[in-house]
Design a protein around this motif. Sequence first.
Motif, mmCIF file in Angstrom:
data_model
loop_
_atom_site.group_PDB
_atom_site.id
_atom_site.type_symbol
_atom_site.label_atom_id
_atom_site.label_comp_id
_atom_site.label_asym_id
_atom_site.label_seq_id
_atom_site.Cartn_x
_atom_site.Cartn_y
_atom_site.Cartn_z
ATOM 1 N N GLU A 197 25.289 51.378 110.116
ATOM 2 C CA GLU A 197 26.036 51.035 108.911
ATOM 3 C C GLU A 197 25.231 50.027 108.107
ATOM 4 O O GLU A 197 24.478 49.232 108.672
ATOM 5 N N LYS A 212 27.976 54.313 106.043
ATOM 6 C CA LYS A 212 27.502 54.827 107.324
ATOM 7 C C LYS A 212 26.456 55.921 107.165
ATOM 8 O O LYS A 212 26.493 56.706 106.227
ATOM 9 N N GLY A 247 26.848 51.184 114.398
ATOM 10 C CA GLY A 247 28.121 51.834 114.160
ATOM 11 C C GLY A 247 28.925 51.938 115.445
ATOM 12 O O GLY A 247 28.430 51.645 116.535
#
Length: 270
Positions: A197, A212, A247
């Motif tokens: 991210e 993302k 992430g």
Amino acid sequence: MISVHYNIPYSVLAVMLLLCTCEIATGQVGIGTDSPAIGTVLHVEDLDGTEKSGVLLPKVFLTDLSTTNPLPPTIRKGTLVYNTNENLQRGYYYWTVTKWQRLNAAIGSMAKFVNSNNHTDNNLNVVAGTKADVFGLPSTLPIFNDAPQTYERPNSTPASNPINRRFLDVKEAGRYQITVNLSIEVNPTNNGISQVEARLALNDVEIGPFFKSSEMAVGGSKRGSISFTQTLFLTANTRLSVVCKRGSNSSGAVYLSDAGTSSFFIEKIK
């Protein structure tokens, strides 16, 4: 030749033909007038002479100011459209051969930086977060920098100091449009799924939403990307950076891809 058919009454066609006249000898076109002004190719007047009409140009959802998409890649310099993408700021833009320029932008106040290499000393897939090496080493010249007095990279010694490639100082206050494009790839020894991210940081304070990447895996798609555009008001001497974090349910190391594949574009628009 393209043939277009419309179900238009003959009376309306007659009016349209009267309003739209072509001066064959000079190649002039008059809409709403039968006397195009001298020196014009196209002369448009409102129908009733009250000066209360306008011209509506084509609407286009631009996806990136540095590419012609969704228009063909061979469009001519000067092509004018009305952009409807809120993330890139709505308005009229014209193509300059290398990018879309907004009509009321501060001309000469833009810059584009790219990464020097993949910087495998900087894993972007970490929980604590790290700054992406998107501005390039001092030896890597920007793609362009029309305002070197406004956009400055740190000049710390030694030149290899990571601070030089992870930050950009904006010297003038104003409203800026920033477009970030990160090209990333997983370490070949990774196991499992990797996802990164990213978002902007001003003076080391993270702002805005995270954007993302696609999911990456050694056994599948090894490369991913993150692209986003934001419009911000910056005070003088703001230090910009791009923060990357791991992430959810992500693992393994992720680095920038080859030199020149990631970029940071900034433009002063007001």
